[in-house]
Design a protein around this motif. Structure first.
Motif, PDB file in Angstrom:
ATOM      1  N   GLU A 411       0.826  -1.205   0.000  1.00 38.17           N
ATOM      2  CA  GLU A 411       0.000   0.000   0.000  1.00 38.17           C
ATOM      3  C   GLU A 411       0.862   1.258   0.000  1.00 38.17           C
ATOM      4  O   GLU A 411       0.584   2.222  -0.731  1.00 38.17           O
ATOM      5  CB  GLU A 411      -0.923   0.005   1.222  1.00 38.17           C
ATOM      6  N   PHE A 412       1.924   1.260   0.802  1.00 37.64           N
ATOM      7  CA  PHE A 412       2.805   2.434   0.858  1.00 37.64           C
ATOM      8  C   PHE A 412       3.501   2.646  -0.480  1.00 37.64           C
ATOM      9  O   PHE A 412       3.584   3.783  -0.975  1.00 37.64           O
ATOM     10  CB  PHE A 412       3.841   2.251   1.966  1.00 37.64           C
ATOM     11  N   LEU A 413       3.979   1.573  -1.087  1.00 38.53           N
ATOM     12  CA  LEU A 413       4.671   1.697  -2.363  1.00 38.53           C
ATOM     13  C   LEU A 413       3.730   2.195  -3.461  1.00 38.53           C
ATOM     14  O   LEU A 413       4.114   3.023  -4.296  1.00 38.53           O
ATOM     15  CB  LEU A 413       5.289   0.350  -2.764  1.00 38.53           C
ATOM     16  N   ALA A 414       2.506   1.702  -3.469  1.00 37.37           N
ATOM     17  CA  ALA A 414       1.527   2.166  -4.464  1.00 37.37           C
ATOM     18  C   ALA A 414       1.223   3.648  -4.263  1.00 37.37           C
ATOM     19  O   ALA A 414       1.052   4.407  -5.236  1.00 37.37           O
ATOM     20  CB  ALA A 414       0.250   1.336  -4.371  1.00 37.37           C
ATOM     21  N   ASN A 415       1.174   4.065  -3.017  1.00 37.67           N
ATOM     22  CA  ASN A 415       0.881   5.457  -2.684  1.00 37.67           C
ATOM     23  C   ASN A 415       1.976   6.387  -3.213  1.00 37.67           C
ATOM     24  O   ASN A 415       1.696   7.389  -3.877  1.00 37.67           O
ATOM     25  CB  ASN A 415       0.743   5.594  -1.166  1.00 37.67           C
ATOM     26  N   ILE A 416       3.225   6.046  -2.946  1.00 41.16           N
ATOM     27  CA  ILE A 416       4.304   6.933  -3.383  1.00 41.16           C
ATOM     28  C   ILE A 416       4.545   6.825  -4.885  1.00 41.16           C
ATOM     29  O   ILE A 416       5.037   7.776  -5.498  1.00 41.16           O
ATOM     30  CB  ILE A 416       5.607   6.680  -2.597  1.00 41.16           C
ATOM     31  N   LYS A 417       4.187   5.701  -5.493  1.00 40.84           N
ATOM     32  CA  LYS A 417       4.302   5.602  -6.954  1.00 40.84           C
ATOM     33  C   LYS A 417       3.375   6.610  -7.619  1.00 40.84           C
ATOM     34  O   LYS A 417       3.759   7.289  -8.580  1.00 40.84           O
ATOM     35  CB  LYS A 417       3.964   4.178  -7.404  1.00 40.84           C
ATOM     36  N   GLU A 418       2.147   6.727  -7.103  1.00 38.05           N
ATOM     37  CA  GLU A 418       1.209   7.695  -7.645  1.00 38.05           C
ATOM     38  C   GLU A 418       1.655   9.118  -7.319  1.00 38.05           C
ATOM     39  O   GLU A 418       1.548  10.028  -8.155  1.00 38.05           O
ATOM     40  CB  GLU A 418      -0.194   7.436  -7.096  1.00 38.05           C
ATOM     41  N   GLU A 419       2.159   9.332  -6.126  1.00 38.33           N
ATOM     42  CA  GLU A 419       2.696  10.646  -5.745  1.00 38.33           C
ATOM     43  C   GLU A 419       3.791  11.090  -6.706  1.00 38.33           C
ATOM     44  O   GLU A 419       3.783  12.226  -7.202  1.00 38.33           O
ATOM     45  CB  GLU A 419       3.252  10.574  -4.325  1.00 38.33           C
ATOM     46  N   ALA A 420       4.734  10.202  -6.969  1.00 39.44           N
ATOM     47  CA  ALA A 420       5.851  10.539  -7.853  1.00 39.44           C
ATOM     48  C   ALA A 420       5.369  10.830  -9.263  1.00 39.44           C
ATOM     49  O   ALA A 420       5.811  11.801  -9.894  1.00 39.44           O
ATOM     50  CB  ALA A 420       6.872   9.400  -7.863  1.00 39.44           C
ATOM     51  N   ALA A 421       4.456  10.010  -9.774  1.00 37.89           N
ATOM     52  CA  ALA A 421       3.929  10.221 -11.127  1.00 37.89           C
ATOM     53  C   ALA A 421       3.238  11.584 -11.224  1.00 37.89           C
ATOM     54  O   ALA A 421       3.440  12.329 -12.199  1.00 37.89           O
ATOM     55  CB  ALA A 421       2.965   9.105 -11.498  1.00 37.89           C
ATOM     56  N   GLN A 422       2.437  11.910 -10.229  1.00 41.95           N
ATOM     57  CA  GLN A 422       1.719  13.189 -10.254  1.00 41.95           C
ATOM     58  C   GLN A 422       2.682  14.373 -10.175  1.00 41.95           C
ATOM     59  O   GLN A 422       2.548  15.352 -10.933  1.00 41.95           O
ATOM     60  CB  GLN A 422       0.713  13.254  -9.110  1.00 41.95           C
ATOM     61  N   GLN A 423       3.635  14.309  -9.264  1.00 47.22           N
ATOM     62  CA  GLN A 423       4.514  15.463  -9.050  1.00 47.22           C
ATOM     63  C   GLN A 423       5.497  15.661 -10.213  1.00 47.22           C
ATOM     64  O   GLN A 423       5.727  16.791 -10.645  1.00 47.22           O
ATOM     65  CB  GLN A 423       5.277  15.319  -7.730  1.00 47.22           C
ATOM     66  N   VAL A 424       6.061  14.580 -10.723  1.00 48.09           N
ATOM     67  CA  VAL A 424       6.982  14.729 -11.851  1.00 48.09           C
ATOM     68  C   VAL A 424       6.222  15.223 -13.077  1.00 48.09           C
ATOM     69  O   VAL A 424       6.703  16.101 -13.813  1.00 48.09           O
ATOM     70  CB  VAL A 424       7.718  13.408 -12.147  1.00 48.09           C
ATOM     71  N   SER A 425       5.017  14.710 -13.301  1.00 52.14           N
ATOM     72  CA  SER A 425       4.202  15.174 -14.428  1.00 52.14           C
ATOM     73  C   SER A 425       3.851  16.652 -14.282  1.00 52.14           C
ATOM     74  O   SER A 425       3.892  17.414 -15.255  1.00 52.14           O
ATOM     75  CB  SER A 425       2.916  14.353 -14.532  1.00 52.14           C
ATOM     76  N   ARG A 426       3.510  17.057 -13.070  1.00 56.44           N
ATOM     77  CA  ARG A 426       3.152  18.466 -12.837  1.00 56.44           C
ATOM     78  C   ARG A 426       4.300  19.399 -13.183  1.00 56.44           C
ATOM     79  O   ARG A 426       4.100  20.501 -13.717  1.00 56.44           O
ATOM     80  CB  ARG A 426       2.750  18.660 -11.376  1.00 56.44           C
ATOM     81  N   LEU A 427       5.524  18.968 -12.915  1.00 57.62           N
ATOM     82  CA  LEU A 427       6.686  19.852 -13.054  1.00 57.62           C
ATOM     83  C   LEU A 427       7.501  19.586 -14.324  1.00 57.62           C
ATOM     84  O   LEU A 427       8.551  20.190 -14.513  1.00 57.62           O
ATOM     85  CB  LEU A 427       7.580  19.692 -11.824  1.00 57.62           C
ATOM     86  N   GLN A 428       7.003  18.713 -15.202  1.00 62.26           N
ATOM     87  CA  GLN A 428       7.819  18.230 -16.314  1.00 62.26           C
ATOM     88  C   GLN A 428       8.207  19.305 -17.326  1.00 62.26           C
ATOM     89  O   GLN A 428       9.224  19.168 -18.014  1.00 62.26           O
ATOM     90  CB  GLN A 428       7.088  17.091 -17.045  1.00 62.26           C
ATOM     91  N   ASN A 429       7.455  20.385 -17.439  1.00 67.36           N
ATOM     92  CA  ASN A 429       7.775  21.415 -18.430  1.00 67.36           C
ATOM     93  C   ASN A 429       8.645  22.536 -17.887  1.00 67.36           C
ATOM     94  O   ASN A 429       8.961  23.478 -18.621  1.00 67.36           O
ATOM     95  CB  ASN A 429       6.479  22.011 -18.991  1.00 67.36           C
ATOM     96  N   HIS A 430       9.042  22.456 -16.627  1.00 61.40           N
ATOM     97  CA  HIS A 430       9.823  23.544 -16.035  1.00 61.40           C
ATOM     98  C   HIS A 430      11.295  23.416 -16.402  1.00 61.40           C
ATOM     99  O   HIS A 430      11.972  22.460 -16.016  1.00 61.40           O
ATOM    100  CB  HIS A 430       9.636  23.571 -14.528  1.00 61.40           C
TER     101      HIS A 430
END
Length: 829
Positions: A411-430
């Motif tokens: 559960e923890f690993l799935a949680n941070i996998k989604e966190e990482a995907a969201q945050q890297v995607s949010r900042l990908q054009n900077h």
């Protein structure tokens, strides 16, 4: 990824501006919120975005935890469950939409969401976005949204009981939220909960942009080849037009859409591209991209992105002494100069756009070109990265893991996998983001801090395996899948107990401070890239009085004690001060000298690192800013005042700088040149006594190559017939000036002579101040009760020279301007 059939054509200028817009509706839900304790208090008005502490503070239910000893008085807040509610209205236009979605940009942290009394969602990660489709939920024109936040301790206790092993460091590791809220050696324990980011409804019909990622395929002087990966949600198979405007260039592409959510690639070329550079090396140029999705003769969605074009690489190559560590920007090695950044406030809702603008403008003024966003804080708001893009500041971005080992359950690993995907995607054009780093000091802690003691081999292996799943798999995969940025597993690569720390990777050097090593240690042990090193000082007089809620400087109060979070902090400041300075016996002078002490040590480190270029290619000191009023390692205090360190690194970080070292009665002079230009000019060297008499001088024409550090002069002091206690070395080359002293400050024979000052109004919001003295005045400190900023401060006033200072302020006068110098400190005791 699906590919599109595309047609490129230059459209008639402004051709799409006449089309009707049918873009998704965005309805903010940040008004009319209330809160109460689940088992205490009645309903009160709340601010969203916000948190429970600031809401309670607004209603005077708690005392301000930032002043006096109040922090301990508010700890009960984190032990309660809290409830928030609001009502929202939906218009007929919204009801007609085929898709309606409720979005939460940030809920902190364990929350249950109810709509019209019906349970809809559980959240467990403050760094993730959550959404709820409202189409299948019974709604009326007026609806109630209710969120119950549960105390973190309940979940953490349960997680710890269910954990196979006792993991370091405490229960915070089980909760995905800002780790510094649990208390740090520079910050308070204020574990918040609440709606800390935006809440809004999106409503749309058949089409909308889900994401747009502008990728660089190739970049050279003649052409930039881009691949725009556009994720579109569509309700049917259909054709649509993508209208793209890049500055003044307009392009149309035809896309064959498929039902559902799919990603399409659109190729774009830009001729003769302008490159993005850090502000100290060129122009941080940004292209303006505007995308419009057109179907059935209507604009269905649109999005604007500012994007710079550049290449950035982390270069780690084996060499004769170990392995390099440096950043290559647009094919050129760049020396990184900057500091570590932490959240600007323990309560994020108190950080305004103006705070971001001021702090990042200060970064530019101080000649920094890189900040490291530390892994125990937050992934910053969009405006932070927008401003770094615009101002030409590179960002080393940590993932939010710090100084601990984290769980490895599914559960923890799935949680941070989604966190990482969201945050890297949010900042990908900077364009400013130069590196993603997995964590802060987790690896060093495991290998060097005794975390493995009394564990079986099986236990140690399983804990380390969990570590590698996160930091060698989940996080680098997210970076590779959703960005074009390099990844670094852990900072530092090696702890200072490992001999390799000096020769490979990045380093955190805490022999100075934690191990009480002398400042000279910085000159003896220089790593490839220094990503953390620091020293504490007291903040400005303004902050000291703010903590004490007093108008008199007093460092011996319980309030001041409670705002020093390092257990040996005061002891270490005093121990180091005794080595180099005459220790003042009054508190005002002591706070002043503590700032000189901090600046002396950190500048010694910075200069040692820069002298070692290209072996060393970066120096980021700890830390830039504070999250509350504190005695800390910051160079800018909580109220935005520059400490002596911030002023002195402004010179130490100049592209063209001079550095001097003294050993065995010899002075070595170095020129540090970070520019990409060769410089020819005269080098002037003078030995001057404190009354202004030139005792010896030399002048020679020299050539300094581009992007280099070079020793250019060695001066033997033995035969110069000088008294080192009342003589200084003055070196000038081109725009660079360096004044160096031949003894420790406490050994100098400084005269307590008069400083003549004049103050004149200069424009609407500035005063022009001139200072002059017949003798050298060391570390001149100007201060006033008026809020404002001196362009220079903590400087050496040379004998018989006029120094001009500008003070920017809204004040009408500067009647209380005061001056403090080291001369008086050294002579008074």
């Amino acid at each position: 990824m699906r590919r599109i059939i595309f047609v490129l054509s230059i459209l008639i200028l402004f051709g799409c501006n006449t089309l009707e817009k049918e873009v998704p509706l965005k309805i903010s839900l940040t008004e009319n919120w209330q809160f109460k304790g689940v088992d205490t208090l009645s309903w009160q008005s709340a601010s969203v975005p916000g948190n429970i502490f600031t809401d309670l503070l607004d209603h005077k239910i708690i005392v301000d935890p930032f002043i006096k000893t109040n922090e301990e008085k508010v700890q009960w807040v984190s032990t309660k469950n809290w409830e928030y509610r609001t009502t929202f209205n939906l218009s007929d236009d919204v009801f007609k939409k085929k898709n309606i979605e409720l979005n939460f940009d940030g809920l902190d942290t364990y929350a249950k969401v109810y709509i019209n009394g019906n349970y809809q969602l559980d959240t467990d990660n403050a760094f993730r976005k959550y959404s709820i489709s409202l189409k299948d939920i019974p709604l009326s024109k007026t609806n109630e949204l209710r969120i119950i936040f549960q105390k973190t301790e309940s979940f953490e206790n349960s997680a710890k009981l269910n954990s196979k092993y006792n993991l370091p460091e405490g229960k915070r590791i089980y909760t995905r939220k800002a780790q510094f809220q649990y208390g740090w050696d520079w910050g308070p324990k204020l574990n918040t909960s609440g709606i800390w980011k935006d809440v809004f409804i999106n409503a749309w019909d058949d089409l909308k942009f889900e994401n747009i990622f502008i990728k660089q395929e190739a970049l050279n002087k003649e052409k930039a080849t881009l691949s725009v990966e556009i994720t579109i949600e569509s309700n049917a198979d259909k054709n649509a037009n993508l209208f793209t405007k890049i500055n003044d260039k307009e392009i149309s592409s035809t896309i064959a859409l498929k039902n559902g959510k799919h990603t399409y690639k659109v190729p774009i070329e830009i001729e003769n591209p302008k490159l993005w550079w850090t502000h100290n090396l060129g122009d941080p140029y940004l292209y303006h991209f505007n995308f419009q999705l057109i179907s059935d003769g209507k604009i269905k969605d649109e999005k604007s992105i500012k994007k710079g074009l550049r290449t950035i690489k982390l270069i780690t190559e084996k060499d004769s002494i170990g392995e390099s560590f440096y950043f290559e920007l647009n094919g050129k090695p760049v020396y990184a100069k900057g500091s570590n950044y932490i959240p600007q406030n323990s309560f994020q809702n108190k950080v305004s756009n103006q705070h971001y603008e001021k702090l990042l403008s200060d970064v530019v003024k101080t000649n920094m070109n890189m900040l490291r966003v530390w892994g125990g804080g937050i992934y910053e708001n969009d405006i932070f990265y927008d401003l770094c893009d615009e101002k030409g500041i590179l960002i080393w971005q940590d993932f939010m893991f710090a100084c601990a080992m984290y769980p490895g359950d599914i559960e923890f690993l799935a949680n941070i996998k989604e966190e990482a995907a969201q945050q890297v995607s949010r900042l990908q054009n900077h364009v400013s983001i130069a590196l993603w780093c997995g964590n802060n000091e987790n690896s060093e802690g495991w290998k060097r801090w005794g975390w493995q003691a009394d564990r079986t081999e099986k236990e140690k292996q399983e804990i380390w395996n969990d570590y590698t799943i996160v930091f060698d798999s989940i996080l680098p995969n997210a970076v590779a899948n959703f960005s074009e940025t390099d990844y670094w597993q852990s900072s530092p690569k090696y702890g200072r107990g490992n001999p390799k720390y000096e020769f490979e990777g990045d380093a955190h050097d805490w022999w100075v401070w934690h191990d009480a090593a002398p400042f000279e240690h910085f000159e003896e042990r220089v790593p490839r890239f220094m990503s953390e090193f620091g020293f504490q000082s007291f903040p400005s007089f303004e902050v000291i009085n703010y903590i004490n809620q007093s108008n008199t400087i007093n460092l011996k109060t319980d309030a001041i004690q409670s705002h020093q979070k390092h257990v040996r902090g005061f002891q270490l400041i005093n121990e180091y001060m005794e080595r180099d300075y005459t220790v003042p016996t009054n508190d005002e002078d002591y706070a002043y000298v503590s700032q000189l002490l901090q600046a002396k040590g950190i500048v010694m480190g910075i200069e040692a690192h820069r002298r070692a270029k290209p072996t060393n290619m970066g120096t980021l000191y700890w830390q830039l800013n504070d999250c509350w009023p504190a005695i800390s390692w910051s160079s800018i205090d909580y109220l935005g005042n520059w400490k002596a360190l911030q002023y002195k690194v402004t010179k130490a970080f100049e592209n063209l700088s001079i550095s001097t070292t003294f050993k065995n009665n010899k002075a070595s002079i170095y020129i540090l040149n970070d520019n990409f230009d060769i410089i020819n000019d005269y080098l002037t060297i003078e030995l001057i006594d404190f009354k202004g008499n030139i005792l010896w001088s030399d002048k020679k024409l020299i050539t300094i190559n581009k992007n280099i550090s070079k020793k250019i002069y060695e001066l033997d002091l033995i035969d110069k017939n000088i008294n080192t206690k009342n003589t200084y070395l003055r070196v000038k080359f081109n725009s660079a000036l360096k004044i160096s002293f031949l003894e420790k400050p406490k050994n100098l024979i400084l005269e307590n002579s008069e400083i003549i000052k004049s103050i004149n109004k200069f424009g609407d919001n500035q005063f022009l101040i001139t200072l002059q003295s017949k003798t050298l005045q060391k570390d001149v400190f100007l201060f006033t009760n008026e809020k404002g900023h001196f362009n220079i401060n903590f400087f050496n006033l040379e004998p018989n020279k006029v120094e001009t200072i500008f003070f920017e302020t809204d004040a009408k006068s500067l009647d209380d301007l005061q001056i403090k110098t080291l001369n008086k400190i050294n002579l008074s005791y």
